[in-house]
Motif scaffolding. Structure first.
Motif, short mmCIF file in Angstrom:
data_model
loop_
_atom_site.label_atom_id
_atom_site.label_comp_id
_atom_site.label_asym_id
_atom_site.label_seq_id
_atom_site.Cartn_x
_atom_site.Cartn_y
_atom_site.Cartn_z
N ILE A 194 0.92 -1.28 0.07
CA ILE A 194 -0.01 0.07 -0.18
C ILE A 194 0.85 1.36 0.01
CG2 ILE A 194 -1.93 -0.92 1.20
CD1 ILE A 194 -1.00 0.03 3.68
N TYR A 195 2.05 1.11 0.11
CA TYR A 195 3.04 2.38 0.23
C TYR A 195 3.74 2.47 -1.05
CZ TYR A 195 1.47 2.63 5.13
OH TYR A 195 0.79 2.87 6.28
N ASP A 196 3.85 3.75 -1.42
CA ASP A 196 4.87 4.02 -2.35
C ASP A 196 6.23 4.63 -1.96
OD1 ASP A 196 2.67 4.55 -4.72
OD2 ASP A 196 1.77 5.64 -3.12
N GLY A 197 6.56 4.62 -0.98
CA GLY A 197 7.71 4.71 -0.35
C GLY A 197 7.65 4.72 1.17
N ILE A 198 8.92 4.33 1.67
CA ILE A 198 9.13 3.80 3.19
C ILE A 198 10.42 4.67 3.68
CG2 ILE A 198 9.69 2.39 4.96
CD1 ILE A 198 8.13 0.61 3.46
N VAL A 199 10.59 5.42 4.73
CA VAL A 199 11.58 6.00 5.38
C VAL A 199 12.01 5.26 6.70
CG1 VAL A 199 12.88 7.99 5.78
CG2 VAL A 199 11.19 8.01 4.03
N TYR A 233 4.66 -4.22 3.06
CA TYR A 233 3.93 -3.04 2.66
C TYR A 233 4.14 -1.92 1.55
CZ TYR A 233 2.15 -5.09 6.93
OH TYR A 233 1.66 -5.96 8.17
N LEU A 234 5.32 -2.08 0.97
CA LEU A 234 5.97 -1.36 -0.13
C LEU A 234 5.58 -2.00 -1.49
CD1 LEU A 234 7.74 1.00 -0.54
CD2 LEU A 234 9.73 -0.46 -0.63
N LYS A 235 5.25 -0.94 -2.37
CA LYS A 235 5.00 -1.49 -3.66
C LYS A 235 6.21 -2.03 -4.35
CE LYS A 235 0.87 1.51 -4.15
NZ LYS A 235 0.34 2.48 -5.17
N ASN A 236 5.99 -2.90 -5.14
CA ASN A 236 6.93 -3.48 -5.93
C ASN A 236 7.79 -2.57 -6.64
OD1 ASN A 236 9.05 -5.47 -6.70
ND2 ASN A 236 7.80 -6.20 -8.26
N ASP A 237 9.20 -2.35 -6.93
CA ASP A 237 10.01 -1.60 -7.62
C ASP A 237 10.03 -0.17 -7.07
OD1 ASP A 237 11.80 -1.58 -9.85
OD2 ASP A 237 10.28 -0.51 -11.07
N ARG A 238 9.54 -0.07 -6.09
CA ARG A 238 9.50 1.26 -5.22
C ARG A 238 10.51 1.29 -4.20
NH1 ARG A 238 8.31 5.33 -7.57
NH2 ARG A 238 8.06 6.57 -5.46
N PHE A 239 10.80 2.78 -3.55
CA PHE A 239 11.98 2.77 -2.82
C PHE A 239 11.98 2.82 -1.26
CE2 PHE A 239 12.21 4.72 -6.87
CZ PHE A 239 13.23 3.97 -7.62
N LEU A 240 12.81 2.42 -0.57
CA LEU A 240 13.01 2.46 0.83
C LEU A 240 14.33 3.32 1.10
CD1 LEU A 240 12.24 -0.20 3.56
CD2 LEU A 240 14.34 0.94 3.89
N VAL A 241 14.30 4.33 1.99
CA VAL A 241 15.51 4.99 2.48
C VAL A 241 15.65 4.92 3.94
CG1 VAL A 241 16.67 7.34 2.48
CG2 VAL A 241 15.24 6.71 0.41
N CYS A 242 16.99 4.68 4.26
CA CYS A 242 17.31 4.45 5.53
C CYS A 242 18.21 5.59 6.11
CB CYS A 242 18.09 3.33 5.97
SG CYS A 242 17.11 1.70 5.76
N TYR A 243 17.85 6.15 7.32
CA TYR A 243 18.95 7.40 7.50
C TYR A 243 19.67 7.07 8.61
CZ TYR A 243 19.66 12.20 9.69
OH TYR A 243 20.13 13.13 10.19
N LEU A 244 21.01 7.12 8.39
CA LEU A 244 21.93 6.55 9.24
C LEU A 244 23.38 7.16 9.45
CD1 LEU A 244 22.08 2.80 7.54
CD2 LEU A 244 20.78 3.42 9.62
N PRO A 245 23.72 7.44 10.76
CA PRO A 245 24.50 8.45 11.01
C PRO A 245 26.05 8.02 10.78
CG PRO A 245 22.86 8.65 12.66
CD PRO A 245 22.61 7.42 11.73
N ASN A 246 26.35 6.58 10.99
CA ASN A 246 27.80 6.23 10.73
C ASN A 246 27.60 5.16 9.80
OD1 ASN A 246 27.67 3.46 12.22
ND2 ASN A 246 26.83 5.08 13.85
N MET A 247 28.88 4.97 9.15
CA MET A 247 28.95 3.92 8.29
C MET A 247 28.99 2.54 8.82
SD MET A 247 29.47 2.99 5.11
CE MET A 247 29.86 4.71 4.44
N THR A 248 29.25 2.42 9.99
CA THR A 248 29.08 1.01 10.64
C THR A 248 27.59 0.37 10.51
OG1 THR A 248 30.91 1.29 12.31
CG2 THR A 248 29.26 -0.44 12.56
N GLN A 249 26.63 1.58 10.77
CA GLN A 249 25.44 1.02 10.43
C GLN A 249 24.80 0.79 9.08
OE1 GLN A 249 24.19 4.88 12.32
NE2 GLN A 249 22.99 3.79 14.03
#
Length: 316
Positions: free
Chosen positions: A203-208, A224-240
């Motif tokens: 049902i979602y066009d994007g996830i953060v 719950y994310l539509k196929n071929d759509r995007f998910l973005v993760c906000y991560l402060p450090n490279m280890t994450q």
């Protein structure tokens, strides 16, 4: 369907009142409850004022500005103070100015990252977006503006204090223009979704995901994310980032990009070189002449690293 958080699928298609939306968006003059940017007409220094109240006042380093002198004024009106030489021009705050100046329940996602996330998600009007980690509500407002009044943002946070603060900020921005677009939920995003939606529909066009360990929630939210759509993760450090990419190997996700955005503001203004001033005054009396331009980075305002933005595409 029992909905512990007061929301379910039938809400997703709730119509909006166009007339009320236009009415809320219309800002010809400042009203009580609005926020205002006062810009010193000489120094160009800006001050964030509000919410405006009829009996309140703001002390700008000795220059007193009653809110009543702003209420009823149009944008770009000149506001005088008790100091004859201190005058300010009134403006409605931009979204950037608003999210950077409202009280903070936590560190906000800054405009440089919020605007980049909107671009990474490839957002369009009327879309539905899931945000996990409401925080101060700054990214929430950027997402809401991108999907428009007919879109929908479902935002989740496990901290009630953060969720309440963000809700207040959304309510107060431009007279609640996006209050019907944003829906706040308290609790873990994965658990809340699975307990309120009977079926795992796309049902979602994007996830953060703005959380320290998004790996734990990824398997729960991907359905719950539509196929071929995007998910973005906000991560402060490279280890994450590396931990995330390890987890992605076993999930229907493909990494698109990893971005670290930086803004560098430049100071650009005219000036006159002192050694040439006397010659200019003698040779070009009655004319204005710019001896040189100051063009240099504002090093004290460099907006450096805040987080890595990892863009993933669903490839079920």
């Amino acid at each position: 369907m029992n909905c512990a958080f007061g929301w379910c699928r039938r809400i997703f298609s709730s119509p909006h009142s166009l007339n009320s939306s236009i009415q809320r968006a219309y800002q010809s003059t400042f009203q009580a409850g609005d926020f205002c940017i006062l810009r010193n007409v000489k120094s160009n220094k800006k001050y964030f004022v509000g919410p405006l109240e009829a009996d309140a006042k703001r002390d700008l380093r000795g220059a007193i500005v009653p809110h009543s002198d702003i209420i009823g004024q149009s944008p770009r009106a000149i506001v005088r103070t008790n100091i004859a030489t201190a005058a300010y021009m009134a403006h409605f705050p931009t979204l950037d100015e608003y999210v950077l100046n409202v009280p903070r329940a936590c560190t906000p996602i800054y405009p440089k990252d919020a605007s980049t996330i909107v671009e990474l998600l490839d957002l369009e009007p009327d879309q539905r977006i899931l945000e996990a980690g409401t925080g101060n509500g700054s990214l929430t407002l950027y997402l809401a503006r991108a999907v428009g009044l007919a879109g929908r943002i479902d935002t989740f946070d496990v901290r009630e204090q953060h969720s309440r603060a963000a809700q207040k900020h959304v309510e107060r921005f431009r007279r609640g223009r996006y209050r019907d677009t944003v829906h706040f939920h308290l609790g873990s995003v994965g658990e809340t979704l699975s307990s309120t939606l009977r079926e795992r529909e796309e049902i979602y066009d994007g996830i953060v995901l703005d959380m320290p360990e998004p790996v734990e929630e990824l398997p729960r939210v991907i359905p719950y994310l539509k196929n071929d759509r995007f998910l973005v993760c906000y991560l402060p450090n490279m280890t994450q980032v590396l931990d995330l990419l390890d987890a992605v190997q076993s999930l229907p996700l493909a990494m698109e990009t990893c971005i670290d955005t930086e803004w560098k503001e430049w100071e650009v203004r005219p000036t006159v070189i002192r050694k040439r001033q006397a010659e200019q005054d003698t040779e070009m009396q009655g004319t204005k002449n710019i001896g040189a331009w100051v063009c240099r980075p504002k090093n004290f305002e460099v907006r450096g690293h805040t987080a890595f933005l990892v863009k993933l595409r669903k490839c079920a």
